[in-house]
Design a protein around this motif. Sequence first.
Motif, short mmCIF file in Angstrom:
data_model
loop_
_atom_site.label_atom_id
_atom_site.label_comp_id
_atom_site.label_asym_id
_atom_site.label_seq_id
_atom_site.Cartn_x
_atom_site.Cartn_y
_atom_site.Cartn_z
N LEU A 97 -3.26 -8.35 12.09
CA LEU A 97 -3.95 -8.44 10.80
C LEU A 97 -5.40 -7.98 10.93
CD1 LEU A 97 -3.42 -9.34 7.88
CD2 LEU A 97 -4.14 -11.63 8.54
N ASN A 98 -6.08 -8.42 11.98
CA ASN A 98 -7.47 -8.02 12.21
C ASN A 98 -7.61 -6.53 12.46
OD1 ASN A 98 -8.52 -10.59 11.87
ND2 ASN A 98 -8.36 -11.09 14.04
N GLU A 99 -6.58 -5.93 13.06
CA GLU A 99 -6.61 -4.50 13.35
C GLU A 99 -6.10 -3.65 12.19
OE1 GLU A 99 -4.39 -4.11 17.01
OE2 GLU A 99 -6.00 -5.02 18.18
N GLY A 100 -5.68 -4.28 11.11
CA GLY A 100 -5.19 -3.54 9.95
C GLY A 100 -3.80 -2.96 10.12
N LEU A 101 -3.05 -3.47 11.10
CA LEU A 101 -1.71 -2.96 11.34
C LEU A 101 -0.63 -3.68 10.53
CD1 LEU A 101 -1.99 -2.34 15.18
CD2 LEU A 101 -2.33 -0.72 13.30
N ILE A 102 -0.98 -4.84 10.00
CA ILE A 102 -0.12 -5.55 9.06
C ILE A 102 -1.00 -6.04 7.92
CG2 ILE A 102 1.60 -6.25 10.79
CD1 ILE A 102 0.36 -9.10 10.65
N ALA A 103 -0.36 -6.45 6.84
CA ALA A 103 -1.08 -6.99 5.70
C ALA A 103 -0.36 -8.23 5.19
CB ALA A 103 -1.16 -5.94 4.58
N VAL A 104 -1.13 -9.13 4.60
CA VAL A 104 -0.53 -10.30 3.97
C VAL A 104 0.03 -9.84 2.63
CG1 VAL A 104 -0.96 -12.58 2.98
CG2 VAL A 104 -2.11 -11.90 5.10
N ASP A 105 1.33 -10.10 2.43
CA ASP A 105 1.98 -9.68 1.19
C ASP A 105 2.02 -10.79 0.17
OD1 ASP A 105 3.54 -7.58 -0.21
OD2 ASP A 105 5.14 -9.09 -0.11
N PRO A 123 4.26 -4.50 7.35
CA PRO A 123 3.54 -3.53 8.18
C PRO A 123 2.75 -2.57 7.29
CG PRO A 123 5.82 -2.88 7.97
CD PRO A 123 5.69 -4.21 7.28
N THR A 124 1.69 -2.04 7.82
CA THR A 124 0.93 -1.02 7.08
C THR A 124 1.31 0.36 7.61
OG1 THR A 124 -0.91 -1.03 8.65
CG2 THR A 124 -1.05 -2.59 6.79
N GLU A 125 0.94 1.35 6.88
CA GLU A 125 1.17 2.73 7.33
C GLU A 125 0.41 2.98 8.63
OE1 GLU A 125 3.07 6.17 7.51
OE2 GLU A 125 3.45 4.67 5.96
N ALA A 126 -0.74 2.34 8.78
CA ALA A 126 -1.52 2.49 10.01
C ALA A 126 -0.72 2.02 11.23
CB ALA A 126 -2.84 1.71 9.91
N ALA A 127 0.09 0.98 11.07
CA ALA A 127 0.92 0.48 12.18
C ALA A 127 1.93 1.53 12.59
CB ALA A 127 1.63 -0.81 11.78
N LYS A 128 2.58 2.12 11.61
CA LYS A 128 3.58 3.14 11.91
C LYS A 128 2.95 4.33 12.61
CE LYS A 128 6.17 1.59 7.91
NZ LYS A 128 6.62 1.88 6.55
N GLN A 129 1.79 4.74 12.14
CA GLN A 129 1.10 5.88 12.75
C GLN A 129 0.62 5.55 14.17
OE1 GLN A 129 1.04 8.96 11.57
NE2 GLN A 129 2.28 8.20 9.89
N ALA A 130 0.13 4.33 14.37
CA ALA A 130 -0.36 3.93 15.70
C ALA A 130 0.78 3.87 16.71
CB ALA A 130 -1.06 2.57 15.61
N VAL A 131 1.93 3.34 16.30
CA VAL A 131 3.08 3.28 17.20
C VAL A 131 3.57 4.69 17.51
CG1 VAL A 131 5.49 2.53 17.42
CG2 VAL A 131 3.77 0.95 16.53
N LYS A 132 3.64 5.52 16.48
CA LYS A 132 4.08 6.91 16.69
C LYS A 132 3.15 7.63 17.66
CE LYS A 132 3.54 10.40 13.71
NZ LYS A 132 3.67 11.18 12.48
N GLN A 133 1.86 7.46 17.48
CA GLN A 133 0.89 8.11 18.36
C GLN A 133 1.03 7.62 19.79
OE1 GLN A 133 -0.98 10.72 17.60
NE2 GLN A 133 -1.61 10.80 19.73
#
Length: 110
Positions: free
Chosen positions: A45-53, A68-78
């Motif tokens: 949450l602090n890293e912006g990889l998930i969000a409270v829904d 999950p946020t789009e940033a999480a998907k991109q970070a894992v892919k990278q």
Amino acid sequence: MIHPREIEIINILCGSECALSSGEIAECGNKLSQSTIQAVLRKLLNEGLIAVDGTTYSGNVLSRTYIPTEAAKQAVKQQIVEMCKSVMNIVPAEELIKELENILKQKRQE
């Protein structure tokens, strides 16, 4: 770099059709304790990889639900791309691609 525990929780959230509470994540069959899940969720949450829904009742306790946020998907892919680059001398790209294609075929058949 995303820790394997973090990837595991992001994977669970990405595989769910709805937002999940920490208790629901724990029920997904991972071997992480509730306290570990909550600590990882705070970090993500602090890293912006998930969000409270939203919030939901878990028994008689009010719990946050997460997506999950789009940033999480991109970070894992990278991270996966970087890992693949680092092992190119060990495993040729063509072999990795074939293996991924096989996994994709199996997934489509499920």
